[in-house]
Design an enzyme around this catalytic site. Structure first.
Site, PDB file in Angstrom:
ATOM      1  N   ARG A 286       0.826  -1.220   0.000  1.00 22.90           N
ATOM      2  CA  ARG A 286       0.000   0.000   0.000  1.00 22.90           C
ATOM      3  C   ARG A 286       0.852   1.258   0.000  1.00 22.90           C
ATOM      4  NH1 ARG A 286      -5.045  -2.048   3.713  1.00 22.90           N
ATOM      5  NH2 ARG A 286      -6.189  -2.903   1.953  1.00 22.90           N
TER       6      ARG A 286
ATOM      7  N   LYS B 195     -19.414 -16.331  -0.035  1.00 26.04           N
ATOM      8  CA  LYS B 195     -20.871 -16.238   0.124  1.00 26.04           C
ATOM      9  C   LYS B 195     -21.575 -15.522  -1.024  1.00 26.04           C
ATOM     10  CE  LYS B 195     -20.678 -14.308   4.218  1.00 26.04           C
ATOM     11  NZ  LYS B 195     -21.135 -13.643   5.414  1.00 26.04           N
TER      12      LYS B 195
ATOM     13  N   GLY C  92     -10.073  -8.183  -2.143  1.00 23.13           N
ATOM     14  CA  GLY C  92      -8.812  -8.376  -1.430  1.00 23.13           C
ATOM     15  C   GLY C  92      -8.270  -9.794  -1.529  1.00 23.13           C
TER      16      GLY C  92
ATOM     17  N   GLY D 118     -13.139  -3.657  -0.374  1.00 23.15           N
ATOM     18  CA  GLY D 118     -14.545  -3.226  -0.302  1.00 23.15           C
ATOM     19  C   GLY D 118     -14.888  -2.121  -1.286  1.00 23.15           C
TER      20      GLY D 118
HETATM   21  P1  ADP Z   1     -12.668 -11.195  -2.328  1.00 25.67           P
HETATM   22  O1  ADP Z   1     -11.964 -10.742  -1.049  1.00 25.67           O
HETATM   23  O2  ADP Z   1     -11.719 -11.330  -3.468  1.00 25.67           O
HETATM   24  O3  ADP Z   1     -13.884 -10.381  -2.632  1.00 25.67           O
HETATM   25  P2  ADP Z   1     -14.164 -13.179  -0.885  1.00 25.67           P
HETATM   26  O4  ADP Z   1     -13.779 -12.537   0.406  1.00 25.67           O
HETATM   27  O5  ADP Z   1     -15.554 -13.060  -1.329  1.00 25.67           O
HETATM   28  O6  ADP Z   1     -13.171 -12.691  -2.055  1.00 25.67           O
HETATM   29  O7  ADP Z   1     -13.864 -14.731  -0.823  1.00 25.67           O
HETATM   30  C1  ADP Z   1     -12.645 -15.281  -0.451  1.00 25.67           C
HETATM   31  C2  ADP Z   1     -12.847 -16.451   0.479  1.00 25.67           C
HETATM   32  O8  ADP Z   1     -13.719 -17.409  -0.084  1.00 25.67           O
HETATM   33  C3  ADP Z   1     -11.530 -17.155   0.731  1.00 25.67           C
HETATM   34  O9  ADP Z   1     -11.207 -17.048   2.102  1.00 25.67           O
HETATM   35  C4  ADP Z   1     -11.813 -18.590   0.335  1.00 25.67           C
HETATM   36  O10 ADP Z   1     -11.245 -19.538   1.213  1.00 25.67           O
HETATM   37  C5  ADP Z   1     -13.325 -18.664   0.391  1.00 25.67           C
HETATM   38  N1  ADP Z   1     -13.830 -19.770  -0.409  1.00 25.67           N
HETATM   39  C6  ADP Z   1     -13.635 -20.009  -1.713  1.00 25.67           C
HETATM   40  N2  ADP Z   1     -14.213 -21.158  -2.085  1.00 25.67           N
HETATM   41  C7  ADP Z   1     -14.791 -21.688  -0.979  1.00 25.67           C
HETATM   42  C8  ADP Z   1     -15.537 -22.862  -0.709  1.00 25.67           C
HETATM   43  N3  ADP Z   1     -15.805 -23.755  -1.665  1.00 25.67           N
HETATM   44  N4  ADP Z   1     -15.969 -23.055   0.552  1.00 25.67           N
HETATM   45  C9  ADP Z   1     -15.705 -22.165   1.516  1.00 25.67           C
HETATM   46  N5  ADP Z   1     -15.014 -21.038   1.332  1.00 25.67           N
HETATM   47  C10 ADP Z   1     -14.553 -20.788   0.089  1.00 25.67           C
HETATM   48 MG    MG Z   2     -12.462 -10.999   1.015  1.00 21.90          MG
END
Ligand code: ADP
Ligand code: MG
Length: 408
Positions: free
Chosen positions: A50, A211, A365, A388
């Site tokens: 950063r 999710k 992230g 975010g």
């Molecule tokens: P970003 O930060 O890029 O927006 P998210 O925070 O939405 O991404 O998602 C990342 C998380 O999703 C990771 O910690 C990963 O372990 C989890 N994840 C990915 N696939 C699965 C799965 N099949 N079951 C549970 N968690 C998952």
């Molecule tokens: Mg995330």
């Protein structure tokens, strides 16, 4: 904000003045940066990405002979002077990176700060103490914002990672001083903005992560724009369950089944291809050392959960990405933190890296961390620094820290 109006929301943020449009020579610039770096328990900086991301703007303002006053938050001191969240070590690291002296004052307001600002010569850099040591910062208190604004002539916002928050140093100051974007925010809104308003086609989105509920906004907004959506990660099981497939004990959001069905119907009506997993890498729990196997969709036994897309899915995703001219990826398609569930995300990242003449954008992230972990960061057109903020931008929302800047 509904999906239909969100393009307008984004469009309003694309035409902002930047440091390139302002006469900076000799001016006192209040530059809001995102120095919210991770620290280890002993307070050492564990990743200075950063800080590095702010260098182009700082170097540009230095070259233009501006007086550079840097404002940031670090951690969550919750309005109190918490020494462990001092920006002093950050100022030191910045000096190392710039290879020039960087001044630091242990406050962001008051006589010592005013004195240091008066002493500041054109081209010099001063870091002020954590703005979140004051409770007024997160409350976007107008008196506090005005007091900060009195230290400068121009407000430069380069803290994309904090632009979705209307705080005094990210938004409030902009009501008291002319505001322009720094080069990092300029780059972010150029890439993310084009993906929303004028993407080259074919346009594919890959959505994963934990999710569905985290991604509904992004899904709805991208649905209005993309040609193809690839769904993996934890969120895919809610979609599969909504289609009546057995998902064992995979992560499912029971209250989102109807929504998942509606999203699939909407996609079908719009003739958008939606690819869901064809096979899965499954396990009995995410603890280390549990058994792992690969099964076809619909064949996840009770007591087992999906933790990555399987090899057939990876192949289908790679094929679906071939020839794409714009790709947005938000959310790893597996539990990428564990090497045994990283292969699906690796295949996706490699497919993006191999695309020719395409714009590839990584938002979120964890997605950014995943691509960096795979050492494919340099192959992407743009890895958003926003977390975010990138998600809210991709949802079509207006980010207050950008909206407050002057229009071109
Ligand atoms: P970003 O930060 O890029 O927006 P998210 O925070 O939405 O991404 O998602 C990342 C998380 O999703 C990771 O910690 C990963 O372990 C989890 N994840 C990915 N696939 C699965 C799965 N099949 N079951 C549970 N968690 C998952
Ligand atoms: Mg995330």
């Amino acid at each position: 904000m509904g999906a239909a109006s969100s393009s307008a929301g984004v469009a309003g943020q694309l035409n902002k003045k930047t440091v390139r449009d302002a006469d900076l020579a000799g001016k006192r610039l209040l530059v809001r940066v995102d120095f919210n770096v991770p620290l280890d328990p002993s307070g050492r900086i564990t990743d200075d990405t950063r800080i590095r991301e702010t260098l182009p703007t700082i170097e540009y303002c230095h070259k233009e002979q501006a007086r550079i006053i840097l404002l940031s938050h670090l951690g969550r001191p919750d309005g109190t002077r918490a020494p462990k969240y001092s920006l002093r070590p950050v100022a030191e690291r910045l000096g190392d990176l710039l290879k020039r002296p960087v001044a630091f004052v242990d406050d962001c307001l008051g006589p010592t700060v005013e004195h240091a600002v008066q002493e500041l010569q054109p081209g010099q850099v001063l870091v002020l103490e954590n703005v979140r040591f004051y409770p007024e910062e997160e409350k976007n208190d107008p008196t506090f914002a005005q007091a900060l604004a009195r230290l400068g002539d121009i407000f430069v916002n380069d803290a994309f990672g904090a632009a979705h928050r209307a705080h005094a140093s990210t938004e409030g100051i902009g009501h008291h001083l002319p505001g322009v974007a720094g080069l990092l925010i300029e780059k972010e809104i150029t890439y993310l903005g084009r993906a929303i308003t004028s993407p080259a086609r074919p346009y594919a989105a890959i959505l994963g992560g934990a999710k569905v509920s985290d991604k509904i906004g992004v899904l709805n907004n991208l649905m209005e724009r993309v040609d193809r959506i690839l769904i993996g990660g934890g969120m895919s099981y809610t979609f599969l369950k909504a289609q009546g497939k057995a998902v064992g004990s995979s992560r499912v959001e029971a209250d989102k089944l109807d929504l998942a069905r509606q999203i699939l119907e909407k996609a079908a009506a719009k003739k958008i291809d939606v690819l869901l997993p064809l096979d899965h890498v499954i396990t009995t729990s995410l603890d280390a050392g549990t058994p792992v196997k690969t099964v076809n969709v619909g064949d996840i036994p009770d007591g087992w959960m999906g933790a990555d897309i399987g090899p057939e899915t990876a192949k289908a995703f790679v094929a679906a990405l071939r020839g794409a001219k714009t790709v947005v990826w938000n959310g790893p398609v597996g539990v990428f933190e564990q090497p045994r569930f990283l292969e699906g995300s690796r295949a996706v990242a490699q497919a993006l890296a191999d695309l020719k003449g395409a714009t590839t954008i990584i938002g979120g992230g964890d997605s950014a961390a995943c691509v960096q972990q795979l050492k494919l960061g340099a192959k992407m057109s743009h890895i958003s620094t926003g977390g975010g903020a990138s998600l809210e931008f991709l949802e079509g929302k207006t980010l207050p820290g950008i909206a407050v800047l002057q229009d071109k």
